[in-house]
Design a protein around this motif. Structure first.
Motif, PDB file in Angstrom:
ATOM      1  N   GLY A  40      15.541  11.742   1.542  1.00 16.26           N
ATOM      2  CA  GLY A  40      16.282  12.743   0.787  1.00 16.26           C
ATOM      3  C   GLY A  40      16.205  14.153   1.300  1.00 16.26           C
ATOM      4  O   GLY A  40      16.696  15.073   0.635  1.00 16.26           O
ATOM      5  N   ARG A  41      15.589  14.359   2.476  1.00 19.34           N
ATOM      6  CA  ARG A  41      15.509  15.713   3.025  1.00 19.34           C
ATOM      7  C   ARG A  41      15.950  15.691   4.485  1.00 19.34           C
ATOM      8  O   ARG A  41      15.636  14.741   5.207  1.00 19.34           O
ATOM      9  N   ASN A  42      16.626  16.747   4.909  1.00 18.74           N
ATOM     10  CA  ASN A  42      17.067  16.814   6.302  1.00 18.74           C
ATOM     11  C   ASN A  42      15.879  17.078   7.225  1.00 18.74           C
ATOM     12  O   ASN A  42      15.172  18.080   7.062  1.00 18.74           O
ATOM     13  N   ARG A  43      15.709  16.170   8.184  1.00 20.62           N
ATOM     14  CA  ARG A  43      14.606  16.288   9.140  1.00 20.62           C
ATOM     15  C   ARG A  43      15.080  15.779  10.495  1.00 20.62           C
ATOM     16  O   ARG A  43      16.044  15.011  10.573  1.00 20.62           O
ATOM     17  N   LEU A  82      20.804  24.087  16.966  1.00 22.93           N
ATOM     18  CA  LEU A  82      22.104  23.563  16.512  1.00 22.93           C
ATOM     19  C   LEU A  82      22.046  22.089  16.113  1.00 22.93           C
ATOM     20  O   LEU A  82      22.911  21.309  16.485  1.00 22.93           O
ATOM     21  N   CYS A  83      21.020  21.717  15.362  1.00 24.51           N
ATOM     22  CA  CYS A  83      20.892  20.323  14.938  1.00 24.51           C
ATOM     23  C   CYS A  83      21.688  20.050  13.663  1.00 24.51           C
ATOM     24  O   CYS A  83      21.886  18.903  13.299  1.00 24.51           O
ATOM     25  N   ALA A  84      22.100  21.117  12.966  1.00 23.67           N
ATOM     26  CA  ALA A  84      22.889  21.026  11.727  1.00 23.67           C
ATOM     27  C   ALA A  84      22.069  20.615  10.503  1.00 23.67           C
ATOM     28  O   ALA A  84      22.634  20.372   9.442  1.00 23.67           O
ATOM     29  N   ALA A  85      20.742  20.561  10.635  1.00 25.75           N
ATOM     30  CA  ALA A  85      19.920  20.215   9.467  1.00 25.75           C
ATOM     31  C   ALA A  85      20.107  21.247   8.356  1.00 25.75           C
ATOM     32  O   ALA A  85      20.155  20.883   7.175  1.00 25.75           O
ATOM     33  N   CYS A  86      20.214  22.531   8.701  1.00 28.23           N
ATOM     34  CA  CYS A  86      20.355  23.566   7.671  1.00 28.23           C
ATOM     35  C   CYS A  86      21.717  23.500   6.995  1.00 28.23           C
ATOM     36  O   CYS A  86      21.823  23.428   5.770  1.00 28.23           O
ATOM     37  N   THR A  87      22.776  23.499   7.818  1.00 25.31           N
ATOM     38  CA  THR A  87      24.127  23.536   7.258  1.00 25.31           C
ATOM     39  C   THR A  87      24.382  22.341   6.346  1.00 25.31           C
ATOM     40  O   THR A  87      24.973  22.478   5.274  1.00 25.31           O
ATOM     41  N   THR A  88      23.891  21.154   6.738  1.00 28.21           N
ATOM     42  CA  THR A  88      24.162  19.969   5.934  1.00 28.21           C
ATOM     43  C   THR A  88      23.132  19.770   4.822  1.00 28.21           C
ATOM     44  O   THR A  88      23.150  18.743   4.149  1.00 28.21           O
ATOM     45  N   GLY A  97      15.869  18.700  -2.813  1.00 26.28           N
ATOM     46  CA  GLY A  97      15.674  20.122  -2.549  1.00 26.28           C
ATOM     47  C   GLY A  97      14.429  20.631  -3.257  1.00 26.28           C
ATOM     48  O   GLY A  97      13.834  19.942  -4.074  1.00 26.28           O
ATOM     49  N   ASN A  98      14.077  21.859  -2.949  1.00 29.20           N
ATOM     50  CA  ASN A  98      12.874  22.457  -3.514  1.00 29.20           C
ATOM     51  C   ASN A  98      13.195  23.290  -4.754  1.00 29.20           C
ATOM     52  O   ASN A  98      14.297  23.220  -5.281  1.00 29.20           O
ATOM     53  N   THR A  99      12.243  24.095  -5.218  1.00 25.99           N
ATOM     54  CA  THR A  99      12.458  24.923  -6.407  1.00 25.99           C
ATOM     55  C   THR A  99      13.707  25.793  -6.275  1.00 25.99           C
ATOM     56  O   THR A  99      14.390  26.027  -7.258  1.00 25.99           O
ATOM     57  N   GLY A 100      13.979  26.264  -5.037  1.00 25.16           N
ATOM     58  CA  GLY A 100      15.147  27.119  -4.820  1.00 25.16           C
ATOM     59  C   GLY A 100      16.429  26.428  -5.236  1.00 25.16           C
ATOM     60  O   GLY A 100      17.282  27.006  -5.913  1.00 25.16           O
ATOM     61  N   MET A 101      16.564  25.137  -4.873  1.00 26.01           N
ATOM     62  CA  MET A 101      17.773  24.401  -5.200  1.00 26.01           C
ATOM     63  C   MET A 101      17.868  24.151  -6.703  1.00 26.01           C
ATOM     64  O   MET A 101      18.919  24.328  -7.306  1.00 26.01           O
ATOM     65  N   TRP A 102      16.735  23.778  -7.320  1.00 25.09           N
ATOM     66  CA  TRP A 102      16.796  23.466  -8.753  1.00 25.09           C
ATOM     67  C   TRP A 102      17.006  24.713  -9.593  1.00 25.09           C
ATOM     68  O   TRP A 102      17.652  24.663 -10.638  1.00 25.09           O
ATOM     69  N   SER A 103      16.482  25.858  -9.148  1.00 21.39           N
ATOM     70  CA  SER A 103      16.742  27.092  -9.894  1.00 21.39           C
ATOM     71  C   SER A 103      18.224  27.441  -9.801  1.00 21.39           C
ATOM     72  O   SER A 103      18.820  27.931 -10.764  1.00 21.39           O
ATOM     73  N   TRP A 104      18.838  27.138  -8.643  1.00 24.84           N
ATOM     74  CA  TRP A 104      20.275  27.374  -8.493  1.00 24.84           C
ATOM     75  C   TRP A 104      21.066  26.451  -9.425  1.00 24.84           C
ATOM     76  O   TRP A 104      22.024  26.889 -10.084  1.00 24.84           O
ATOM     77  N   VAL A 105      20.663  25.177  -9.510  1.00 28.67           N
ATOM     78  CA  VAL A 105      21.345  24.229 -10.397  1.00 28.67           C
ATOM     79  C   VAL A 105      21.267  24.725 -11.844  1.00 28.67           C
ATOM     80  O   VAL A 105      22.262  24.789 -12.571  1.00 28.67           O
ATOM     81  N   LEU A 106      20.057  25.146 -12.250  1.00 31.24           N
ATOM     82  CA  LEU A 106      19.856  25.630 -13.615  1.00 31.24           C
ATOM     83  C   LEU A 106      20.674  26.909 -13.857  1.00 31.24           C
ATOM     84  O   LEU A 106      21.240  27.104 -14.942  1.00 31.24           O
ATOM     85  N   HIS A 107      20.734  27.767 -12.846  1.00 33.21           N
ATOM     86  CA  HIS A 107      21.503  29.009 -12.951  1.00 33.21           C
ATOM     87  C   HIS A 107      22.979  28.695 -13.172  1.00 33.21           C
ATOM     88  O   HIS A 107      23.635  29.298 -14.020  1.00 33.21           O
ATOM     89  N   ARG A 108      23.476  27.684 -12.423  1.00 29.11           N
ATOM     90  CA  ARG A 108      24.881  27.294 -12.542  1.00 29.11           C
ATOM     91  C   ARG A 108      25.160  26.670 -13.916  1.00 29.11           C
ATOM     92  O   ARG A 108      26.143  27.007 -14.582  1.00 29.11           O
ATOM     93  N   VAL A 109      24.265  25.783 -14.357  1.00 29.69           N
ATOM     94  CA  VAL A 109      24.456  25.095 -15.638  1.00 29.69           C
ATOM     95  C   VAL A 109      24.449  26.115 -16.790  1.00 29.69           C
ATOM     96  O   VAL A 109      25.333  26.110 -17.654  1.00 29.69           O
ATOM     97  N   THR A 110      23.442  27.021 -16.788  1.00 31.38           N
ATOM     98  CA  THR A 110      23.379  28.016 -17.859  1.00 31.38           C
ATOM     99  C   THR A 110      24.581  28.955 -17.777  1.00 31.38           C
ATOM    100  O   THR A 110      25.127  29.355 -18.803  1.00 31.38           O
ATOM    101  N   GLY A 111      25.022  29.269 -16.553  1.00 35.05           N
ATOM    102  CA  GLY A 111      26.173  30.165 -16.384  1.00 35.05           C
ATOM    103  C   GLY A 111      27.430  29.567 -16.989  1.00 35.05           C
ATOM    104  O   GLY A 111      28.172  30.254 -17.705  1.00 35.05           O
ATOM    105  N   ILE A 112      27.665  28.274 -16.739  1.00 37.51           N
ATOM    106  CA  ILE A 112      28.860  27.621 -17.286  1.00 37.51           C
ATOM    107  C   ILE A 112      28.742  27.534 -18.807  1.00 37.51           C
ATOM    108  O   ILE A 112      29.707  27.768 -19.538  1.00 37.51           O
ATOM    109  N   GLY A 113      27.531  27.233 -19.293  1.00 37.32           N
ATOM    110  CA  GLY A 113      27.306  27.185 -20.739  1.00 37.32           C
ATOM    111  C   GLY A 113      27.623  28.520 -21.402  1.00 37.32           C
ATOM    112  O   GLY A 113      28.302  28.573 -22.433  1.00 37.32           O
ATOM    113  N   ILE A 114      27.146  29.613 -20.790  1.00 37.48           N
ATOM    114  CA  ILE A 114      27.389  30.949 -21.345  1.00 37.48           C
ATOM    115  C   ILE A 114      28.881  31.272 -21.312  1.00 37.48           C
ATOM    116  O   ILE A 114      29.425  31.863 -22.247  1.00 37.48           O
ATOM    117  N   PHE A 115      29.557  30.820 -20.261  1.00 38.99           N
ATOM    118  CA  PHE A 115      30.999  31.055 -20.154  1.00 38.99           C
ATOM    119  C   PHE A 115      31.734  30.414 -21.335  1.00 38.99           C
ATOM    120  O   PHE A 115      32.583  31.042 -21.966  1.00 38.99           O
TER     121      PHE A 115
END
Lengths: 257, 138
Positions: free
Chosen positions: A90-93, A171-177, B21-39
């Motif tokens: 589940g993670r790009n590596r 340029l492996c594209a791990a970040c973009t994808t 994803g890490n905390t960064g991704m889940w905080s973004w998901v929560l930000h989006r969900v709460t944002g749509i809810g507030i809308f």
């Protein structure tokens, strides 16, 4: 313990020669064959591996010993060419930089193609949209003035340090994808293109920063970034990708590097 | 050694597994969900306030339903969503425009969550007391 005589006759890998025991690892690989027209499906393979093996070694064993139809890209196999980016558990590596001992082998290892680019076969995707974005940011040095004294373009250590992090991209594209914005909006330039723009925008010898900043001020440019930090986490070279994007954002606002 | 013939059922959709994803991704998901809810809350808010122009009785009828305990609980959710969205929004701005923002993004997320929790601990009991006092009184 292996004696000297045994070592001289053995023809195995260093791990075998050191007397290490292999263990069974299950890989669950997401297969896709465009010729059959079937949907992608998961297929599991059992492989004998050593703790020192990498996911790429497991893929090689499968392709060479079990199923020659398994398709994946790899070239240098040592984390430099950037060919074998894939989604591992589940993670790009990079498959060539992911050691088996760092994964939980009590569970199957899930391996699938990177997300957001057109799937061509098994673990291979069409990289063309990715390289197209890369080319669009003009990733080359542009200078309209001749170098001082007609010789080299000199740069201080501090000036070189400014963009050192973003020179590491392979340029492996791990970040973009790994970017949720890129998955749903394929038009977004993506982290890799912005990283490579950053490398020249902050290069004191380059004179084309304004053009690149204008390109990235586009609707599909840096402002698409939602700072999820997936790219920073995915980068096999440890580039602080989200930080580089934030620096380009700030440069766009300033109107200069 | 091998059982490479096992075909399992087709993977759902194009995506395969969920990206871990890490905390960064889940905080973004929560930000989006709460944002749509507030809308959606804002749409509802504008519409029910606009009822005053239809007739005061209609307005009172709608506002009356908001005074029920169920809506009192919904309001807790609304305040929770706005609180998180506001605090995480400040974090996102700092990531973009503070030079050390990207470095401290994870710490800033935990700070935002702690402030959010303190605000909610202060707000929720007081609010629920008011809601249920109203219900008992009515």
């Amino acid at each position: 313990m292996a004696t000297k005589t045994e070592l001289s006759v053995s023809v195995g890998t260093p791990a075998e020669e050191a007397g290490l025991k292999p263990f069974k690892v299950t890989l669950n690989i997401r297969r896709y064959n465009p010729e059959t027209g079937d949907e992608a499906f998961w297929q599991d393979f059992d492989v004998e591996l050593y703790a020192t093996d990498r996911v790429l070694d497991a893929l090689h064993k499968i392709k060479w010993e079990q199923d020659g139809s398994l398709a994946f890209r790899r070239s240098c196999a040592h984390g430099v060419c950037g060919s074998d980016a894939m989604r591992i558990n589940g993670r790009n590596r990079l498959a060539c930089k992911t050691l088996i001992k760092d994964l939980d082998i009590t569970q199957p290892i899930y391996v699938e193609a990177i997300k957001g680019l057109p799937l061509e076969k098994d673990l291979i995707v069409d990289m063309e949209p990715f390289f197209e974005s890369f080319r669009e940011v003009q990733p080359f040095l542009v200078s309209n003035t001749p170098p001082a004294g007609g010789r080299e373009r000199l740069q201080s250590i501090a000036e070189r340090e400014r963009f050192d992090d973003t020179t590491k991209c392979i340029l492996c594209a791990a970040c973009t994808t790994s970017c949720p914005v890129f998955w749903t909006d394929g038009q977004y330039f993506g982290p890799a293109a912005i990283v490579n723009a950053h490398r020249f925008i902050f290069d004191s010898r380059d004179e084309n920063a304004a053009a690149r900043l204008e390109i990235l001020n586009d609707k599909e440019g840096v402002w698409r970034c939602r700072t999820t930090f997936n790219c920073t986490d995915a980068c096999p070279r440890g580039i602080q990708v989200t930080k580089a994007i934030a620096e380009v954002k700030a440069a766009v606002v300033r109107g200069r590097p | 050694m091998s059982n490479g013939q096992t075909r399992t059922k087709p993977a759902k959709g194009q995506g395969g597994t969920l990206y871990r994803g890490n905390t960064g991704m889940w905080s973004w998901v929560l930000h989006r969900v709460t944002g749509i809810g507030i809308f959606f809350f804002l749409i509802e808010h504008v519409l029910s306030t606009a009822l005053i122009r239809v007739s005061p009785e209609a307005y009172n009828a709608v506002i009356g339903t908001y005074k029920t305990p169920i809506f009192g609980l919904v309001e807790v959710g609304l305040v929770a969503a706005i609180g998180f969205h506001a605090l995480n929004g400040l974090r996102v701005m700092l990531i973009d425009f503070w030079s050390k923002g990207a470095k401290y993004q994870k710490a800033m997320l935990w700070i935002a969550i702690v402030i959010w929790a303190i605000l909610m601990i202060g707000f929720t009991p007081r609010h629920l007391m008011n809601v249920f006092a109203e219900m008992m009184g009515a």
